[in-house]
Design a protein around this motif. Structure first.
Motif, PDB file in Angstrom:
ATOM      1  N   ALA A 189      89.147  -0.072  96.958  1.00  0.00           N
ATOM      2  CA  ALA A 189      90.161  -0.735  97.780  1.00  0.00           C
ATOM      3  C   ALA A 189      90.080  -0.294  99.239  1.00  0.00           C
ATOM      4  N   LEU A 190      89.769   0.977  99.469  1.00  0.00           N
ATOM      5  CA  LEU A 190      89.685   1.474 100.842  1.00  0.00           C
ATOM      6  C   LEU A 190      88.526   0.850 101.612  1.00  0.00           C
ATOM      7  N   ALA A 191      87.518   0.368 100.905  1.00  0.00           N
ATOM      8  CA  ALA A 191      86.422  -0.317 101.599  1.00  0.00           C
ATOM      9  C   ALA A 191      86.927  -1.565 102.304  1.00  0.00           C
ATOM     10  N   ASP A 192      87.941  -2.212 101.728  1.00  0.00           N
ATOM     11  CA  ASP A 192      88.520  -3.418 102.333  1.00  0.00           C
ATOM     12  C   ASP A 192      89.773  -3.131 103.141  1.00  0.00           C
ATOM     13  N   HIS A 193      90.439  -2.007 102.869  1.00  0.00           N
ATOM     14  CA  HIS A 193      91.720  -1.699 103.522  1.00  0.00           C
ATOM     15  C   HIS A 193      91.709  -0.251 104.031  1.00  0.00           C
ATOM     16  N   PRO A 194      90.839   0.073 104.974  1.00  0.00           N
ATOM     17  CA  PRO A 194      90.699   1.471 105.405  1.00  0.00           C
ATOM     18  C   PRO A 194      91.922   2.021 106.122  1.00  0.00           C
ATOM     19  N   GLY A 195      92.827   1.154 106.563  1.00  0.00           N
ATOM     20  CA  GLY A 195      94.001   1.636 107.274  1.00  0.00           C
ATOM     21  C   GLY A 195      95.202   1.904 106.393  1.00  0.00           C
ATOM     22  N   ARG A 196      95.067   1.790 105.071  1.00  0.00           N
ATOM     23  CA  ARG A 196      96.199   2.005 104.165  1.00  0.00           C
ATOM     24  C   ARG A 196      96.312   3.493 103.845  1.00  0.00           C
ATOM     25  N   GLU A 197      97.271   4.154 104.480  1.00  0.00           N
ATOM     26  CA  GLU A 197      97.397   5.594 104.283  1.00  0.00           C
ATOM     27  C   GLU A 197      97.756   5.941 102.855  1.00  0.00           C
ATOM     28  N   ARG A 198      98.545   5.106 102.206  1.00  0.00           N
ATOM     29  CA  ARG A 198      98.922   5.427 100.835  1.00  0.00           C
ATOM     30  C   ARG A 198      97.708   5.454  99.921  1.00  0.00           C
ATOM     31  N   LEU A 199      96.733   4.558 100.139  1.00  0.00           N
ATOM     32  CA  LEU A 199      95.496   4.595  99.357  1.00  0.00           C
ATOM     33  C   LEU A 199      94.743   5.904  99.578  1.00  0.00           C
ATOM     34  N   HIS A 200      94.682   6.356 100.832  1.00  0.00           N
ATOM     35  CA  HIS A 200      94.038   7.646 101.107  1.00  0.00           C
ATOM     36  C   HIS A 200      94.763   8.770 100.375  1.00  0.00           C
ATOM     37  N   ARG A 201      96.084   8.764 100.387  1.00  0.00           N
ATOM     38  CA  ARG A 201      96.844   9.822  99.711  1.00  0.00           C
ATOM     39  C   ARG A 201      96.566   9.814  98.213  1.00  0.00           C
ATOM     40  N   LEU A 202      96.592   8.602  97.616  1.00  0.00           N
ATOM     41  CA  LEU A 202      96.345   8.502  96.185  1.00  0.00           C
ATOM     42  C   LEU A 202      94.949   9.010  95.831  1.00  0.00           C
ATOM     43  N   LEU A 203      93.959   8.652  96.648  1.00  0.00           N
ATOM     44  CA  LEU A 203      92.592   9.093  96.384  1.00  0.00           C
ATOM     45  C   LEU A 203      92.477  10.603  96.534  1.00  0.00           C
ATOM     46  N   MET A 204      93.104  11.159  97.564  1.00  0.00           N
ATOM     47  CA  MET A 204      93.062  12.612  97.747  1.00  0.00           C
ATOM     48  C   MET A 204      93.665  13.332  96.551  1.00  0.00           C
ATOM     49  N   LEU A 205      94.808  12.878  96.101  1.00  0.00           N
ATOM     50  CA  LEU A 205      95.477  13.555  94.991  1.00  0.00           C
ATOM     51  C   LEU A 205      94.694  13.391  93.696  1.00  0.00           C
ATOM     52  N   ALA A 206      94.122  12.193  93.473  1.00  0.00           N
ATOM     53  CA  ALA A 206      93.326  11.982  92.259  1.00  0.00           C
ATOM     54  C   ALA A 206      92.095  12.881  92.246  1.00  0.00           C
ATOM     55  N   LEU A 207      91.428  13.006  93.388  1.00  0.00           N
ATOM     56  CA  LEU A 207      90.265  13.892  93.468  1.00  0.00           C
ATOM     57  C   LEU A 207      90.673  15.342  93.232  1.00  0.00           C
ATOM     58  N   HIS A 208      91.760  15.754  93.843  1.00  0.00           N
ATOM     59  CA  HIS A 208      92.233  17.131  93.665  1.00  0.00           C
ATOM     60  C   HIS A 208      92.525  17.420  92.196  1.00  0.00           C
ATOM     61  N   ARG A 209      93.241  16.494  91.540  1.00  0.00           N
ATOM     62  CA  ARG A 209      93.594  16.716  90.136  1.00  0.00           C
ATOM     63  C   ARG A 209      92.370  16.662  89.231  1.00  0.00           C
ATOM     64  N   GLY A 210      91.311  16.026  89.710  1.00  0.00           N
ATOM     65  CA  GLY A 210      90.069  16.001  88.943  1.00  0.00           C
ATOM     66  C   GLY A 210      89.153  17.161  89.260  1.00  0.00           C
ATOM     67  N   GLY A 211      89.652  18.162  89.983  1.00  0.00           N
ATOM     68  CA  GLY A 211      88.860  19.336  90.303  1.00  0.00           C
ATOM     69  C   GLY A 211      87.872  19.125  91.429  1.00  0.00           C
ATOM     70  N   ALA A 213      88.435  19.175  94.985  1.00  0.00           N
ATOM     71  CA  ALA A 213      89.235  19.420  96.185  1.00  0.00           C
ATOM     72  C   ALA A 213      88.426  19.201  97.460  1.00  0.00           C
ATOM     73  N   ALA A 214      87.167  19.608  97.471  1.00  0.00           N
ATOM     74  CA  ALA A 214      86.352  19.445  98.675  1.00  0.00           C
ATOM     75  C   ALA A 214      86.213  17.960  99.030  1.00  0.00           C
ATOM     76  N   GLU A 215      86.028  17.131  98.015  1.00  0.00           N
ATOM     77  CA  GLU A 215      85.933  15.688  98.265  1.00  0.00           C
ATOM     78  C   GLU A 215      87.269  15.132  98.751  1.00  0.00           C
ATOM     79  N   ALA A 216      88.371  15.679  98.241  1.00  0.00           N
ATOM     80  CA  ALA A 216      89.688  15.231  98.687  1.00  0.00           C
ATOM     81  C   ALA A 216      89.874  15.507 100.180  1.00  0.00           C
ATOM     82  N   ILE A 217      89.427  16.658 100.641  1.00  0.00           N
ATOM     83  CA  ILE A 217      89.531  16.992 102.063  1.00  0.00           C
ATOM     84  C   ILE A 217      88.592  16.104 102.883  1.00  0.00           C
ATOM     85  N   ALA A 218      87.448  15.742 102.336  1.00  0.00           N
ATOM     86  CA  ALA A 218      86.557  14.806 103.032  1.00  0.00           C
ATOM     87  C   ALA A 218      87.225  13.444 103.197  1.00  0.00           C
ATOM     88  N   VAL A 219      87.982  13.015 102.179  1.00  0.00           N
ATOM     89  CA  VAL A 219      88.736  11.757 102.294  1.00  0.00           C
ATOM     90  C   VAL A 219      89.793  11.869 103.388  1.00  0.00           C
TER      91      VAL A 219
END
Length: 419
Positions: A189-211, A213-219
């Protein structure tokens, strides 16, 4: 909705297509397709000939525009099965009469209504199923093959509705622990909507919960670059990930965003009313009462559009002041707000104490509160944040004169009630 498949079906959430008994219907000329697209966007609502001309050609129609519209209508009636029955002549124009299950856009709206009703009833599994059904109807860019004046705005509004529904679905998927699913869907979704902050937050949290964290900070870094910065809330989430905050590890009460807005509904054209809301909130007041036809839809669409001004959250409550439902209890609404804002499970039982706690949590924060379908000032008063940094938009059938007199609220009339 019917249990059996309708014989005639229309799809607009992608290229415009018409099928009859499973076989495609050839519509012919591009302008004929464009007119049908306009009628489908406003299905079951009459459109004047002048409005059809404006939506087809914008501000510079040809001299023969009205005659062309009439000819296009006749051609559509000829190619659509049952066209004379479906495409009705009104006093000043035309109306396309179809059932909700014949058009993917109407089914999309129906599923969103089901999702929001299930969420209100705290049936999160049913809400997720309905959001999944709604987003699953999309096949690409809405009206992807249509060239007409109305298309850019229609695509923007429909895209906003889609991504809002997708974010709600991903929030629910994250709560049930489907981190990998959220990572895949949010990344796409972020490929089409890069300005949606909520999508970034959801992706960061999902990456963090999946172990991861480094990728979450890259997001997070990508988000800052895509949006030209980050809100304080996104900064805080990044810091909590870096510090391995255990509260981020999947507690059901953890929210990625104090954001309770329903997805926005479609609109024919509310630019003028949205500008009136903007002006009201820049003239020394933080409370606006919106009254008139379409006030609820306008308030939600405006709240989504203005999300960047309120980085600490957007809260929504349906106060249910309708003829067939009892008005919502402010104490119950406050409980929802407080949980969304991160208050603990043990809330005060007294409405005044809950209101005081709410005011303390939003003090100094930039939060938008949308109070929809309010009954009266008494119902609204405990829900006011009491902070100049916050804004409140209230919709109501009445004028809520008490808010105007006591709190200096601005009042605007919209839609057919606009003076």
């Amino acid at each position: 909705m019917r249990d059996t498949e309708p014989a005639l079906r229309f799809t607009v959430l992608g290229p415009l297509e018409v099928h009859h008994d499973g076989a495609p219907v050839a519509l012919g000329r591009p302008q004929r397709r464009a007119l049908l697209a306009i009628l489908l966007l406003r299905a079951n609502h009459p459109l004047s000939t002048a409005e059809l001309v404006r939506r087809l050609w914008g501000d510079q129609p040809p001299a023969t525009a009205r005659a062309q519209v009439h000819a296009l209508v006749s051609a559509l009636r000829a190619v659509l099965p049952g066209g004379d029955r479906l495409l009705c002549t009104e006093d000043t124009g035309y109306l396309l009469r179809i059932e909700p299950d014949q058009l993917d856009l109407l089914r999309f709206s129906h599923e969103l209504d089901r999702a929001q009703g299930a969420a209100t009833a705290a049936d999160m599994d049913a809400a997720a199923r309905a959001y999944r059904a709604a987003t699953g109807l999309w096949r690409g860019t809405p009206f992807g093959d249509i060239d007409a004046a109305f298309v850019p705005q229609a695509r923007r509004e429909l895209a906003q509705r889609y991504v809002g529904a997708l974010e709600e679905l991903l929030e629910l998927d994250l709560a049930r622990g489907a981190h990998a699913d959220v990572v895949g869907a949010a990344t796409a979704a972020l490929a089409d909507h890069p300005g949606r902050e909520r999508l970034h937050r959801l992706l960061m949290l999902a990456l963090h919960r999946g172990g991861r964290a480094a990728e979450a900070i890259a997001v997070y870094r990508d988000a800052r670059q895509a949006m030209g910065g980050a809100s304080p809330e996104l900064d805080r989430l990044a810091q909590r990930i870096l510090s391995a905050d255990p509260a981020l590890d999947g507690s059901p009460a953890e929210s990625t965003d104090p954001h309770r807005l329903p997805p926005p509904t479609s609109s024919a054209d509310d630019t003028v009313d949205g500008a009136a809301l903007d002006r009201a909130l820049t003239r020394g007041t933080s409370i606006v009462v919106v009254r008139g036809t379409g006030a609820s839809g306008l308030a939600v669409r405006w709240a989504h559009a203005a999300a960047g001004r309120f980085p600490d959250g957007r809260l929504y409550a349906d106060l249910r002041a309708t003829e067939d439902r009892a008005p919502a209890d402010p104490a119950a609404i406050l409980a929802g707000f407080l949980h969304t804002l991160g208050a603990g499970p043990d809330l005060p039982s007294n409405v005044d104490e809950r209101a005081a706690l709410f005011r303390s949590l939003v003090h100094g924060r930039r939060v938008l509160i949308v109070l929809d379908r309010a009954e009266d000032t008494t119902q609204v008063r405990p829900l006011l944040p009491g902070a100049a940094s916050c804004a409140v938009v209230v919709t109501s059938r009445g004028g809520l004169g008490g808010l105007v007199a006591r709190y200096g609220a601005a009042r605007i009339e919209v839609g057919d009630d606009r003076t």
